[in-house]
Enzyme design. Structure first.
Site, short mmCIF file in Angstrom:
data_model
loop_
_atom_site.label_atom_id
_atom_site.label_comp_id
_atom_site.label_asym_id
_atom_site.label_seq_id
_atom_site.Cartn_x
_atom_site.Cartn_y
_atom_site.Cartn_z
N GLU A 185 -5.56 9.52 -7.28
CA GLU A 185 -4.65 9.15 -6.20
C GLU A 185 -3.32 8.61 -6.70
O GLU A 185 -2.28 8.89 -6.12
CB GLU A 185 -5.33 8.11 -5.29
CG GLU A 185 -4.45 7.59 -4.17
CD GLU A 185 -4.03 8.66 -3.19
OE1 GLU A 185 -2.92 8.58 -2.66
OE2 GLU A 185 -4.82 9.60 -2.95
N GLU A 186 -3.34 7.83 -7.76
CA GLU A 186 -2.13 7.10 -8.16
C GLU A 186 -1.59 7.46 -9.53
O GLU A 186 -0.44 7.16 -9.83
CB GLU A 186 -2.40 5.59 -8.12
CG GLU A 186 -3.01 5.07 -6.83
CD GLU A 186 -2.13 5.28 -5.60
OE1 GLU A 186 -0.99 5.77 -5.76
OE2 GLU A 186 -2.58 4.97 -4.49
N SER A 215 2.79 6.60 6.27
CA SER A 215 2.21 6.00 5.08
C SER A 215 3.05 4.78 4.68
O SER A 215 3.12 3.82 5.46
CB SER A 215 2.10 7.03 3.95
OG SER A 215 1.25 6.58 2.92
N ASP A 258 -9.33 8.81 7.67
CA ASP A 258 -8.43 8.58 6.53
C ASP A 258 -9.19 7.86 5.42
O ASP A 258 -9.67 6.74 5.61
CB ASP A 258 -7.24 7.74 7.00
CG ASP A 258 -6.08 7.72 6.01
OD1 ASP A 258 -6.34 7.91 4.81
OD2 ASP A 258 -4.94 7.52 6.44
N HIS A 312 -5.49 11.37 5.96
CA HIS A 312 -4.16 10.75 5.86
C HIS A 312 -3.05 11.70 6.30
O HIS A 312 -2.01 11.27 6.76
CB HIS A 312 -3.94 10.29 4.42
CG HIS A 312 -2.84 9.27 4.28
ND1 HIS A 312 -2.78 8.12 5.04
CD2 HIS A 312 -1.74 9.24 3.48
CE1 HIS A 312 -1.71 7.42 4.70
NE2 HIS A 312 -1.07 8.08 3.76
#
Length: 752
Positions: free
Chosen positions: A218-219, A618, A693, A725
């Protein structure tokens, strides 16, 4: 949290005093100026046909350079992809694999659904990835959870047929094996046939082999958890154990029922997964554990083999993301030594990058922000040579031609609003040579022999084009010219296409802020409402570019809105001093700079100052909440899509990078949260969230809703069953935007 911009494929009239860089009015010969007016509709913008033209994805050159392969959407379904090939010598095209003919239609495993969500392809169907065999004669194609091997004559052989599905499939570097993850273990299978063999067997429960943990996907932009050595003698395999990771109960609320997931989610300040790295032979024997250091609370950022397979390069990032060590690992013993270390400033952090390349002589091309801007360096024999420099940034490494001594990269030296392809000398600092045309936002990939480039580009008036170029950047042929001519889906709407205008204004500290604007045709004396879009977050947050913005901003302009966007302090590609102002201060300078944009808009004679609406998704949804809370009365209304309302609910790697450890700095978290002051909101708010989400949990929006309801504060909300999301898909995207614009018509346009 990479930038999420629902429904807008973004690229982003000021006065001369504001240093506006006005877009030119189309000439009479321009199709924009000569097409017959036909207005955009909801059905056209959100229908099955992409108005920006059918865009090939995952473009690759075959190992011998004779084929250009890509994934293309079907004419009747923009979300279903098939595998195509184009002969680079003749230009002939053909479909290699028809996803409908081969696919089973089976439901994907939850693990693969989550991987796709992390890769931002959750809405795509059919073929979403593929991998060439090294000899170029066959291609590994995953479809509907199973693996197939396609040959260039169109024949397809099924390799797996299992209920669990296979993750992270690749062909090994010399073509001996297909490898994949199944049931949390790594498997290999001979490419030419033979039994599947488990490389690891201990996976199960909270233990995974060969996968990237949640925050890595994800990051950290790391999608896999295993890496073949170039000679296929070894495989480096990540093992992670989520036993200590917080279990979040996530309800995926659908239209016909609710599924409850016990998701391991490492929220800020809580334990991450325990990560180890092993090196082993492809049969799982001779396993050694890599020495990642005494401190186990670290991030496994990147793993790469040296070109000759003699060692492994491992990037180890500290939990606070202020230190990154480049380790060289001996594959025989797992022993590691530190080659060099990057350190962040006192009020800063280290951004991870894929812009690095190991050379055959043992040196390394490496992107670093050590001088305040992202630039390329060569690390050789313990010494650094800076190859690029200046008040601009290198955005990506495209290729390295060691024989000719050239490095190819993308960057914004020419213009912060344009991304270009450049080359520079490999051994010393020199003036970069620009290889792409001015006025475009470009990206590029290069073949392994560094003789051919695939260049994608777009501009405010031209949807994305793709062409094949030589190493000097000269276009050899169009891959997808995508000319907006008769037959192109956007051509009927060209006559109403409005130019994008660009300009600048100053932030409170003197920083230059770039904005872009699209207006309807302006009638003298008339004032217009504003659709003020924002993202605002750090990391990948640059939105104001000279790229194609998609049809939606044009649709909004045709509906009578002025569409406006500004890049605030804290966003990317402007250097560390510009970005670092958000450090331990989320919801501060971003909100101030958006306010500066709103005040600028109110100074324009053609803007109705009481009718400025703001929208974000977001991080942008979070910004919508903070902007209403901090600046009551400035915005006529706001739309907050999938907002983070309390940063303690979001993941470790992203949140702690900017706000630190909540146990050590609770004030930063308290000041950055949006939920506490939600009851103070006095302007109309529309709150939107996907009810499944798994990134920004629905809890963020329900907490805001509960806070506002408890104080009898009016607001509106729309929650989408089964949506994650990225709220969208057939019918849903149109419903979403009808809801948004219906709300804004009532609260802004029709406001007296």
């Amino acid at each position: 949290m990479r930038a999420w911009l629902l429904g807008l494929a973004l690229a982003s009239s000021g006065s001369a005093a504001m240093a506006a860089d006005q877009a030119q009015t189309p000439a009479a010969s321009d199709p924009v100026a000569t097409a017959t007016p036909t207005g955009l509709t909801f059905g056209a913008v959100f229908g099955a046909t992409d108005l920006s033209g059918r865009q090939p994805r995952a473009l690759r050159l075959s190992p011998d350079g004779t084929l250009l392969t890509s994934l293309r959407p079907r004419a009747d379904d923009r979300d279903r992809l098939d595998l195509w090939a184009q002969d680079t010598r003749t230009g002939d095209e053909r479909m290699l694999v028809d996803s409908k003919a081969i696919g089973s239609g089976a439901e994907l495993s939850e693990a693969e659904k989550m991987q796709r969500e992390r890769a931002r392809i959750g809405g795509s169907r059919g073929i979403v990835a593929y991998d060439f065999a090294p000899d170029g004669r066959s291609i590994l194609v995953p479809i509907d959870g199973d693996l197939y091997l396609a040959t260039l004559d169109g024949k397809v052989r099924r390799l797996t047929d299992t209920p669990g599905g296979e993750l992270n499939p690749v062909v090994s570097p010399r073509g001996g094996f297909v490898s994949f993850v199944r049931d949390q273990n790594l498997f290999v299978q001979p490419l030419d046939g033979g039994p599947v063999r488990a490389v690891t067997t201990e996976g199960g429960g909270t233990v995974h082999f060969g996968e990237a943990e949640f925050v890595a996907q994800e990051e950290m932009d790391r999608r896999t958890g295993y890496w073949w050595s170039p000679d296929e003698r070894f495989v480096a395999v990540e093992r992670f154990d989520e036993a200590r990771v917080h279990v979040a109960t996530r309800a995926a609320i659908g239209a016909t029922g609710t599924k409850v997931y016990e998701q391991r989610y490492p929220a800020a300040g809580t334990p991450n997964a325990a990560v180890d790295l092993y090196i082993m032979k492809p049969d799982g024997t001779s396993r050694v554990k890599v020495d990642l250091g005494r401190n186990a609370d670290i991030y496994l950022a990147r793993v790469d083999w040296l070109p000759d397979g003699s060692g492994l390069l491992v990037q180890r990032q500290s939990r606070d993301q202020k230190r990154l060590d480049m380790l060289r690992v001996d594959p025989a013993t797992g022993k590691s030594t530190i080659l060099f270390t990057e350190k962040a400033g006192a009020r800063s952090w280290l951004n991870l990058s894929d812009a690095y390349h190991a050379l055959a002589d043992g040196s390394l091309i490496w992107r670093s922000e050590r001088d305040g801007f992202g630039h390329l360096y060569r690390f050789a024999r313990g010494r650094w040579t800076q190859l690029t420099k200046g008040a601009w940034v290198v955005t990506g490494l495209v290729g390295v031609d060691e024989a000719k001594g050239k490095v190819f990269f993308t960057g914004n030296q020419t213009d912060v609003l344009e991304q270009h392809l450049y080359s520079v000398d490999i051994a010393r600092a020199s003036a970069p040579a620009r290889l792409t045309e001015r006025g475009w936002w470009n990206s590029a990939t290069m073949d392994a022999s560094t003789t051919r480039l695939i260049v994608s580009r777009s501009s405010p008036n031209q949807p994305t084009q793709v062409y094949l170029a030589d190493a000097a950047g000269q276009r050899l042929s169009w891959i997808n010219e995508n000319a907006v001519a008769p037959g192109h889906p956007y051509q009927p709407y060209l006559a109403d296409h409005q130019p994008t205008q660009f300009g600048t204004l100053k932030a409170a500290d003197g920083s230059t802020l770039h904005w872009k604007m699209i207006t309807p045709p302006l009638d003298p004396g008339r004032k217009y409402p504003v659709f003020f879009q924002h993202y605002g977050g750090p990391g990948t947050g640059q939105q104001v570019t000279r790229g194609w913005a998609g049809p939606l901003p044009q649709f909004l302009a045709q509906q009578g809105w002025i569409w406006f966007q500004i890049d605030n302090r804290g966003s990317y590609n402007r250097g560390k001093a510009f970005e670092d102002q958000i450090y331990h201060a989320m919801g501060s300078v971003e909100v101030e700079d958006q306010l500066a944009g709103a005040n600028y808009l109110k100074s324009l004679a053609f803007v109705e100052p009481t009718k400025i609406a703001t929208y974000g998704w977001s991080y942008g949804g979070y910004m919508s909440l903070k902007m209403l809370e901090k600046n009551p009365g400035v915005y006529a209304a706001a739309v907050a899509g999938a907002p983070v309302s309390d940063w303690k609910l979001y993941d470790t790697h992203y949140t702690e990078r900017y706000l630190g450890d909540p146990a050590k700095d609770p004030q930063s978290y308290a000041g950055s949260a949006a939920v506490q002051d939600a009851s103070a909101i006095r302007d109309p708010l529309l709150l939107i969230h996907g009810m499944a989400d798994d990134n920004v949990f629905l809890d963020n929006s329900t907490a805001v809703a509960a806070k506002m309801q408890a104080s009898a504060t009016p607001f509106e909300m729309m929650f989408y069953p089964g949506q994650t999301h990225a709220v969208g898909g057939s019918g849903v995207a149109e419903h979403l935007w009808r809801t948004i614009l219906g709300f804004l018509d009532r609260t802004v346009k029709e406001r007296k």
